[in-house]
Motif scaffolding. Structure first.
Motif, mmCIF file in Angstrom:
data_model
loop_
_atom_site.group_PDB
_atom_site.id
_atom_site.type_symbol
_atom_site.label_atom_id
_atom_site.label_comp_id
_atom_site.label_asym_id
_atom_site.label_seq_id
_atom_site.Cartn_x
_atom_site.Cartn_y
_atom_site.Cartn_z
ATOM 1 N N ASN A 134 91.062 87.616 55.534
ATOM 2 C CA ASN A 134 90.679 88.686 55.095
ATOM 3 C C ASN A 134 90.168 88.237 53.615
ATOM 4 O OD1 ASN A 134 93.068 88.769 53.097
ATOM 5 N ND2 ASN A 134 93.907 90.237 54.068
ATOM 6 N N ALA A 135 89.488 89.089 52.878
ATOM 7 C CA ALA A 135 88.965 88.899 51.605
ATOM 8 C C ALA A 135 89.770 88.210 50.567
ATOM 9 C CB ALA A 135 88.022 89.814 51.034
ATOM 10 N N ASP A 136 91.225 88.714 50.582
ATOM 11 C CA ASP A 136 92.184 88.329 49.538
ATOM 12 C C ASP A 136 92.617 86.928 49.683
ATOM 13 O OD1 ASP A 136 92.078 90.679 48.639
ATOM 14 O OD2 ASP A 136 93.953 91.567 49.514
ATOM 15 N N HIS A 137 92.171 86.200 50.996
ATOM 16 C CA HIS A 137 92.839 84.852 51.227
ATOM 17 C C HIS A 137 91.380 84.036 51.457
ATOM 18 C CE1 HIS A 137 96.000 87.332 52.158
ATOM 19 N NE2 HIS A 137 96.581 86.304 51.719
ATOM 20 N N GLU A 138 89.971 84.342 50.856
ATOM 21 C CA GLU A 138 89.285 83.351 51.018
ATOM 22 C C GLU A 138 89.027 82.061 50.133
ATOM 23 O OE1 GLU A 138 85.691 85.843 50.063
ATOM 24 O OE2 GLU A 138 85.678 86.486 52.287
ATOM 25 N N ASP A 139 90.058 82.113 49.078
ATOM 26 C CA ASP A 139 90.181 80.924 48.262
ATOM 27 C C ASP A 139 91.402 80.184 48.289
ATOM 28 O OD1 ASP A 139 91.714 82.733 46.880
ATOM 29 O OD2 ASP A 139 90.499 82.681 45.079
ATOM 30 N N HIS A 140 92.310 80.561 49.279
ATOM 31 C CA HIS A 140 93.575 79.822 49.397
ATOM 32 C C HIS A 140 94.010 80.108 50.674
ATOM 33 C CE1 HIS A 140 95.067 83.843 48.188
ATOM 34 N NE2 HIS A 140 96.172 83.618 48.933
ATOM 35 N N ILE A 141 95.204 79.158 51.256
ATOM 36 C CA ILE A 141 95.685 79.526 52.529
ATOM 37 C C ILE A 141 97.205 79.730 52.041
ATOM 38 C CG2 ILE A 141 96.586 78.348 54.634
ATOM 39 C CD1 ILE A 141 94.263 76.493 54.633
ATOM 40 N N HIS A 142 97.551 80.974 52.470
ATOM 41 C CA HIS A 142 98.900 81.333 52.276
ATOM 42 C C HIS A 142 99.684 81.135 53.409
ATOM 43 C CE1 HIS A 142 102.174 84.367 51.418
ATOM 44 N NE2 HIS A 142 102.191 84.589 52.761
ATOM 45 N N ALA A 143 100.827 80.406 53.214
ATOM 46 C CA ALA A 143 102.045 80.046 54.161
ATOM 47 C C ALA A 143 103.239 80.550 53.851
ATOM 48 C CB ALA A 143 101.923 78.839 54.613
ATOM 49 N N ASP A 144 103.887 81.289 54.958
ATOM 50 C CA ASP A 144 105.457 81.848 54.474
ATOM 51 C C ASP A 144 106.427 81.678 55.836
ATOM 52 O OD1 ASP A 144 105.655 84.384 56.043
ATOM 53 O OD2 ASP A 144 104.066 85.062 54.379
ATOM 54 N N PHE A 145 107.417 81.802 55.526
ATOM 55 C CA PHE A 145 108.813 81.579 56.186
ATOM 56 C C PHE A 145 108.792 82.788 57.225
ATOM 57 C CE2 PHE A 145 112.760 79.410 55.032
ATOM 58 C CZ PHE A 145 112.219 78.248 55.589
ATOM 59 N N ALA A 146 108.049 83.893 57.146
ATOM 60 C CA ALA A 146 108.786 85.515 57.497
ATOM 61 C C ALA A 146 108.263 85.112 59.171
ATOM 62 C CB ALA A 146 107.908 86.340 57.041
ATOM 63 N N GLY A 147 109.327 85.382 59.957
ATOM 64 C CA GLY A 147 109.157 85.697 61.567
ATOM 65 C C GLY A 147 109.114 84.384 62.196
ATOM 66 N N LEU A 148 109.839 83.669 61.677
ATOM 67 C CA LEU A 148 110.036 82.246 62.514
ATOM 68 C C LEU A 148 110.827 82.565 63.963
ATOM 69 C CD1 LEU A 148 111.026 79.520 59.880
ATOM 70 C CD2 LEU A 148 109.103 79.808 60.924
ATOM 71 N N PRO A 149 110.471 81.870 64.939
ATOM 72 C CA PRO A 149 109.834 80.478 65.085
ATOM 73 C C PRO A 149 108.368 80.640 65.471
ATOM 74 C CG PRO A 149 110.741 81.370 67.244
ATOM 75 C CD PRO A 149 111.158 82.380 66.388
ATOM 76 N N THR A 150 107.674 79.406 65.231
ATOM 77 C CA THR A 150 106.357 79.532 65.202
ATOM 78 C C THR A 150 105.941 79.499 66.779
ATOM 79 O OG1 THR A 150 106.231 77.007 65.022
ATOM 80 C CG2 THR A 150 106.054 78.348 62.978
ATOM 81 N N VAL A 151 104.981 80.585 67.077
ATOM 82 C CA VAL A 151 104.327 80.628 68.460
ATOM 83 C C VAL A 151 102.999 81.275 68.203
ATOM 84 C CG1 VAL A 151 106.181 80.600 69.817
ATOM 85 C CG2 VAL A 151 105.462 82.734 68.962
ATOM 86 N N CYS A 152 102.109 81.049 69.097
ATOM 87 C CA CYS A 152 100.916 81.821 68.888
ATOM 88 C C CYS A 152 100.767 83.238 69.757
ATOM 89 C CB CYS A 152 99.687 81.002 69.630
ATOM 90 S SG CYS A 152 98.168 81.713 69.573
ATOM 91 N N GLN A 153 100.784 84.298 68.558
ATOM 92 C CA GLN A 153 100.992 85.729 69.170
ATOM 93 C C GLN A 153 99.805 86.279 69.200
ATOM 94 O OE1 GLN A 153 103.726 87.579 66.382
ATOM 95 N NE2 GLN A 153 105.414 86.326 67.264
ATOM 96 N N LYS A 154 99.500 86.789 70.565
ATOM 97 C CA LYS A 154 98.254 87.467 70.746
ATOM 98 C C LYS A 154 97.888 88.719 69.868
ATOM 99 C CE LYS A 154 97.694 85.939 75.440
ATOM 100 N NZ LYS A 154 97.515 86.273 76.934
#
Length: 219
Positions: free
Chosen positions: A127-147
């Protein structure tokens, strides 16, 4: 909370009020999140080793006194990465939308490495709020690709477009065209297992994407 100015020895600067500033800054996050940051930067070093060492990182913030993951001390906003070979990847400069393919692919490579260690990575396509950075956070681990995840879907769509010329709409809707392109990318990268259910398979796919991105190679 712990206080740090480097991640595993690499300095982290702040440019939002003074671009180019190299004064060390005290950041805060939880110990568990810092431990994941160490794993993340080691992944980044390994997958981008052809660029030399990582000279520095630039961030817009980790712990911030506000609701959500930043307020919990479990989030990072990544603005810029510089390597000793002179290469840069700059979400701050909106490299996801660059007219130069190699910069878009490098941005996607950094994005992919973030997704190896952090469940939610919100990038310039999110979205437009993240056009100037990549936000990365801990929430909802583990990491998988969710459709059903807009974050994962726009990343996959942008990746397929930039590495395979798939011509997908980057709209966050995981439809049949996105599925077909994803399956093709998975096959070309030689990934076994299901990235939608297996962290191992998804991380392997992300590593493959990152290697191609740092090498500026099509998939």
């Amino acid at each position: 909370m712990i206080t740090f100015s480097r991640i595993d020895g690499t300095p982290v600067y702040y440019w939002r009020s003074n671009r180019g500033n190299t004064t060390l800054r005290n950041w805060q996050c939880t110990q568990a999140f810092y431990d994941s940051l160490v794993l993340w930067i080691r992944d980044l070093r390994s997958l981008s080793s052809g660029y030399g060492s990582i000279t520095y990182l630039v961030s817009a913030g980790f712990y911030v006194n506000k609701p959500g993951q930043h307020g919990a001390g479990t989030a990072m906003d990544l603005d810029h990465v510089r390597w000793s070979g002179g290469q840069v990847s700059s979400p701050l400069d909106r490299h996801h939308a660059s007219g130069t393919q190699s910069l878009r692919r490098r941005y996607l490579a950094v994005d992919a490495v973030c997704r190896r260690r952090f469940r939610y990575a919100l990038d310039g396509w999110y979205n437009a709020d993240h056009e100037d950075h990549i936000h990365a956070d801990f929430a909802g681990l583990p990491t998988v690709c969710q459709k059903g995840s807009r974050s994962d879907t726009v990343f996959v769509q942008a990746m397929c477009n930039n590495f395979m010329g798939s011509g997908l709409s980057v709209d966050g809707d995981w439809g049949p065209l996105t599925q077909s392109a994803f399956t093709t990318a998975k096959s070309r990268l030689g990934i076994s297992g299901d990235p939608h259910t297996s962290t191992t398979a998804w991380r392997a796919m992300l590593s493959g994407i990152a290697r191609h991105g740092f090498a500026n190679q099509a998939i």
